[in-house]
Write an enzyme that holds these catalytic residues in place. Structure first.
Site, mmCIF file in Angstrom:
data_model
loop_
_atom_site.group_PDB
_atom_site.id
_atom_site.type_symbol
_atom_site.label_atom_id
_atom_site.label_comp_id
_atom_site.label_asym_id
_atom_site.label_seq_id
_atom_site.Cartn_x
_atom_site.Cartn_y
_atom_site.Cartn_z
ATOM 1 C CG HIS A 68 46.688 -26.402 46.461
ATOM 2 N ND1 HIS A 68 46.669 -27.629 47.053
ATOM 3 C CD2 HIS A 68 45.528 -26.319 45.753
ATOM 4 C CE1 HIS A 68 45.546 -28.268 46.729
ATOM 5 N NE2 HIS A 68 44.832 -27.489 45.942
ATOM 6 C CE LYS A 74 41.786 -27.671 48.851
ATOM 7 N NZ LYS A 74 41.031 -27.461 47.617
HETATM 8 C C1 BG6 Z 1 41.845 -27.840 44.096
HETATM 9 C C2 BG6 Z 1 40.923 -26.671 44.219
HETATM 10 O O1 BG6 Z 1 42.326 -28.204 45.360
HETATM 11 O O2 BG6 Z 1 42.935 -27.500 43.252
HETATM 12 C C3 BG6 Z 1 40.416 -26.249 42.857
HETATM 13 O O3 BG6 Z 1 39.817 -27.021 45.035
HETATM 14 C C4 BG6 Z 1 41.569 -26.012 41.914
HETATM 15 O O4 BG6 Z 1 39.620 -25.071 42.940
HETATM 16 C C5 BG6 Z 1 42.552 -27.169 41.931
HETATM 17 O O5 BG6 Z 1 41.051 -25.832 40.601
HETATM 18 C C6 BG6 Z 1 43.826 -26.810 41.181
HETATM 19 O O6 BG6 Z 1 44.631 -27.935 41.014
HETATM 20 P P1 BG6 Z 1 45.654 -28.028 39.789
HETATM 21 O O7 BG6 Z 1 46.403 -29.292 40.030
HETATM 22 O O8 BG6 Z 1 44.801 -28.073 38.550
HETATM 23 O O9 BG6 Z 1 46.503 -26.808 39.822
#
Ligand code: BG6
Length: 480
Positions: free
Chosen positions: A243, A150
């Site tokens: 997400h 992404k």
């Molecule tokens: C990423 C975002 O896709 O996901 C980030 O670009 C974010 O900003 C991260 O911090 C969060 O991932 P996780 O696995 O730490 O919840």
């Protein structure tokens, strides 16, 4: 559905000198190697502009991967790591790359090309790969797969153009759009929890569910020099579009008829298609956005930035199962805690025997899927406190992954990389899913501009105005 690959695989990482390769991809591949999940003869081939040879790349990894480099079997893994210096802008270099890959392989191999590069290079890289014959695959011959990170586009228009352009060069079955949230154990468990257990699914609809809230909360801000990138994205595009909507799709979809990727993705996209846009909604009642104090002083951030670091939306899924049920979605940086969770809140019983109308906000019955940290599931209900009179107290049944299984969950990237190697697309996003997610996100972003940008203190839960996204008696935001 996982079909272990019979052929050895070359995992070719574009952007091999970058942070993602050292921090995530190589450790994930190493862990898969330790577990015996990589096909015999698998090679990892770094591709970047730096003038390294195999030894130079290995030395670079040695110094940057962290813990794996201390493991007894690290040098065994490293022996299958190679490097091919390539200028990704130069079409001629791809022919050299193709020759080098063939030379390193010796026998027929499957290939996974992982594009850990800037999004504006996705299309040029795939175009050059195509021209050099790197994507050609026969009907039953070795497979050629491409993984893209992404962000996939920055709105519906750009994502559609990117889809159309890429799909002229390779098939949808060759394209793996990654969302690392789908690699998280607890996200996958959503499907097992819902469709393996007969006792929850009958309640999982508008008749019994009053409201669903999904949070992706982060304690971090603009670490690792991310300010410049983030300021051009904002929370809606960075987390909500991908997400959060992916989690929502798994929580809300119908049961797929099988675990084949087509069946799962067909069901997910139906949910995304049914997500109500904001065009005809009052934005002030459905969207709240915020920016943490001090954000504008972060390196790389415009001092007058209007970018949101926090966003919440009240949305609806206009279908038979979910008609009228609010879905409250929220994500933000610099919150007091890092946690991701889904709370499915049930309606009150149809007739009140206990408590008065002023207790209507309590809503004791809820299922909370704790995605991270402290992964697990909570079931909330009310009980009678022992003693005279009738004092009612909330209680919980808890399931904790760590307690139950006492073994660490694999990193999301490990699971996803193994799936690509095995040709399983179930946990990757299809072109129609991406486009539907952008459709909704674009409509949110268009109306978001008609809402105030609230400043919120670091280490707080975000703008107070977000409490008003709940109707009276609909409960409140969870905080961990
Ligand atoms: C990423 C975002 O896709 O996901 C980030 O670009 C974010 O900003 C991260 O911090 C969060 O991932 P996780 O696995 O730490 O919840």
């Amino acid at each position: 559905m996982r079909m272990p690959s019979a052929l050895p695989t070359q995992v070719v990482i574009f952007g091999a000198s970058g942070d993602l390769t050292a921090r995530k991809l190589v450790p994930a591949l190493f862990s898969a190697f330790l577990q015996g999940h990589l096909p015999v003869g698998t090679q990892v081939i770094g591709v970047a502009r730096r003038p390294w040879d195999d030894a130079g790349f290995r030395t670079h990894l040695q110094g940057t991967v962290g813990k794996p480099a201390e493991h007894a079997r690290w040098s065994e893994f490293l022996a299958a790591v190679r490097y091919v210096q390539t200028n990704l802008d130069t079409a001629d270099d791809y022919r050299g790359l193709a020759n080098a890959l063939d030379g390193a392989a010796g026998t027929p191999v499957n290939r996974v090309f992982y594009l850990a590069i800037k999004p504006d290079l996705f299309l040029p890289a795939v175009t050059n790969m195509h021209a050099a014959g790197l994507l050609a695959q026969g009907e039953n011959g070795p497979r050629r797969r491409v993984v893209v990170e992404k962000p996939f586009g920055s709105d519906l228009g750009s994502a559609t153009v990117l889809n159309q352009s890429l799909l002229k060069l390779l098939g949808e079955d060759q394209l793996y759009r990654i969302d690392h949230y789908l690699g998280k154990e607890t996200v996958q468990n959503t499907i097992v929890f819902r469709f393996r257990n007969a006792m929850f699914e009958p309640l999982w609809n508008q008749k019994y569910v009053e409201l669903v809230q999904i949070t992706v909360g982060e304690a971090i801000g603009m670490e690792n020099g991310r300010g410049g990138f983030y300021d051009g994205a904002g929370a809606a595009r960075d987390i909500l579009q991908n997400h959060l909507l992916q989690v929502l799709a798994l929580v809300a979809m119908e049961a797929p008829s099988s675990l084949q990727s087509k069946d799962i993705r067909d069901e997910k996209v139906k949910v995304l298609r049914a997500l109500r846009g904001f065009d005809s909604l009052d934005p002030r009642k459905h969207i709240v956005r915020g920016q943490y104090e001090g954000y504008r002083a972060e390196p790389g951030v415009d001092p007058k930035s209007e970018t949101e670091t926090w966003i919440a939306a009240r949305t609806f899924i206009d279908n038979w199962r979910w008609g009228g049920v609010p879905f409250l979605l929220r994500t933000g940086k610099h919150l007091p805690a890092r946690f991701t969770s889904v709370k499915v809140q049930f309606r009150m019983p149809p007739h009140t025997l206990f408590g008065g109308p002023d207790e209507c906000h309590l809503r004791p019955n809820a299922i909370t899927l704790r995605i991270q940290p402290n992964d697990g599931i909570d079931l909330g209900f009310d009980v009678k406190e022992p003693g005279q009179g009738l004092i009612i107290q909330p209680a919980k049944l808890n399931f904790n992954y760590a307690e139950r299984f006492q073994k660490p969950a694999p990193d999301a990237y490990e699971r996803l990389l193994i799936d690509v190697i095995n040709g399983d697309q179930a946990l990757f996003i299809r072109s129609d899913e991406i486009e539907q997610s952008w459709r909704w996100t674009d409509s949110l972003r268009a109306r978001m501009r008609d809402t105030p940008l609230y400043l919120y203190a670091r280490n707080s839960w975000g703008p107070f105005a977000a409490d008003d996204l709940f109707g009276s008696c609909e409960g409140k935001w969870v905080t961990g």
